[in-house]
Design an enzyme around this catalytic site. Structure first.
Site, PDB file in Angstrom:
ATOM      1  N   GLU A   1      -8.074   1.592   0.865  1.00  0.00           N
ATOM      2  CA  GLU A   1      -6.754   0.973   1.004  1.00  0.00           C
ATOM      3  C   GLU A   1      -6.801   0.007   2.190  1.00  0.00           C
ATOM      4  OE1 GLU A   1      -4.593   4.678  -1.243  1.00  0.00           O
ATOM      5  OE2 GLU A   1      -3.967   4.219   0.803  1.00  0.00           O
TER       6      GLU A   1
ATOM      7  N   HIS B   1      -0.536   3.261   3.729  1.00  0.00           N
ATOM      8  CA  HIS B   1      -1.338   3.286   2.502  1.00  0.00           C
ATOM      9  C   HIS B   1      -1.045   2.046   1.669  1.00  0.00           C
ATOM     10  CE1 HIS B   1      -2.562   7.663   2.399  1.00  0.00           C
ATOM     11  NE2 HIS B   1      -1.696   7.651   3.404  1.00  0.00           N
TER      12      HIS B   1
ATOM     13  N   GLU C   1       3.775   3.245   1.661  1.00  0.00           N
ATOM     14  CA  GLU C   1       2.988   2.518   0.653  1.00  0.00           C
ATOM     15  C   GLU C   1       3.373   1.049   0.729  1.00  0.00           C
ATOM     16  OE1 GLU C   1       0.664   3.764  -1.268  1.00  0.00           O
ATOM     17  OE2 GLU C   1       1.008   5.933  -1.210  1.00  0.00           O
TER      18      GLU C   1
END
Ligand SMILES: [Zn+2]
Length: 328
Positions: free
Chosen positions: A55, A142, A206
């Site tokens: 990531e 992430h 995220e």
């Protein structure tokens, strides 16, 4: 990257200190860098990346922040711990080497002996060593494997009944993260560990879809990057007032685990996170068990048919009106 950020010790800086503007940096381990301001302003901030090694965008964000701190163009005023969680997986170019590290916290690392189990235990120790002041934050950064109907979202770990914090929701929205996923049970993620063990405001964040190193369009991360820099470099954030209309909130509805060799997801690989299916739609089959959409508005998230048997293959979520939440 300086050698200290890599997995190999070599002629490393581990244990060393280095002056930075207004304070100093300490190198505790590979990928473990503490910035100690001479006059800390009350917040202990952890910014972690690479719990999943492929990531890349958050790793590049952290790398650039560290670069600017050491170049003297970013002055840190809040105690900050940067964690590059799984350097071996970065070098490997994979999500993990042996096992998904974001299932190994809150003691789960005792159930195995792989380097990832050992690293998760050490990361917990570094977090424990770092937190000293009352105001504690942890943003575990992430990127998702797939597209998402909400590009950026944060997982709000289980609070054990404590109210959700308007200030944190506003901070996340100012960072371009206006979608919140509420976890309703303890987990073995890194962010839940900081919530539970250290009473921190902690989130799994995220930031968008994963791309290879150097191929990330960093302008898509600029809003988040600017807010995280502001968080560590200002005395007070001076956030706007909470506005419930800014936030999309989802509750985890069901966790679907793969228990059989014969497990199948009944939609294409590239279906975006937060895609809604009609009631009754067959989402997955696990051996003879069928999973169908039960509720109107139920959406899928984090699908992965290739997980090991016993691991989570899919979550479903449902929207929750923000006025149904207890907020403080
Ligand atoms: Zn991840």
């Amino acid at each position: 990257m300086p050698p200290v950020l890599g997995p190999y010790e070599g002629e490393s800086l581990i244990g060393a200190e280095q002056p930075v503007i207004g304070g100093h940096a300490e190198f505790w381990d590979a990928g473990v860098v503490v910035i100690e301001p001479d006059e800390p302003q009350g917040k202990d901030v952890i910014i972690s990346c690479a719990v999943h090694g492929d990531e890349t965008a958050p790793i590049e964000m952290v790398r650039d922040m560290l670069h600017d701190i050491f170049a003297g163009t970013l002055q840190v005023k809040q105690r900050t711990l940067f964690l590059i969680a799984n350097p071996a997986a970065i070098v490997n170019g994979t999500r993990f080497v042996d096992i998904n590290m974001n299932r190994l916290f809150s003691g789960a690392h005792h159930k195995g002996t792989t380097p990832e189990h050992q690293r998760a235990e050490k990361l917990e120790q570094y977090v424990t060593r770092f937190y000293k002041q009352k105001q504690r934050f942890h943003y575990d950064l992430h990127t998702a494997i797939r597209d998402s109907a909400h590009e950026k979202f944060a997982v709000y770990p289980f609070t054990h009944g404590a109210p959700y914090k308007k200030e944190q929701l506003t901070f996340l929205a100012q960072s371009g993260i206006d979608t919140i996923l509420l976890n309703q049970a303890p987990t073995t993620t890194f962010s839940y560990y900081s919530v539970r063990a250290h009473n921190a405001d902690a989130f799994t964040v995220e930031l968008g879809k994963v791309r290879p190193f150097g191929e990330n369009d960093m302008t898509r991360f600029a809003t988040a990057d600017a807010m995280f820099r502001k968080l560590i470099s200002t005395n007070e954030l001076e956030l706007p007032a909470f506005n419930g209309a800014r936030h999309h909130v989802y509750d985890v509805c069901r966790t679907i685990d793969r228990t059989q060799q014969n497990f199948r997801l009944n939609f294409p690989d590239d279906v975006a996170n937060f895609t809604e299916f009609e009631q009754g739609y067959l989402l997955a089959t696990d051996g003879d068990t069928e999973y169908r959409v039960e509720q109107a508005g139920e959406r899928i998230i984090f699908p992965n048919a290739d997980v090991a048997i016993g691991q989570r293959a899919l979550l479903t979520v449902v929207p929750v009106p923000i006025d149904k939440l207890e907020l403080v």
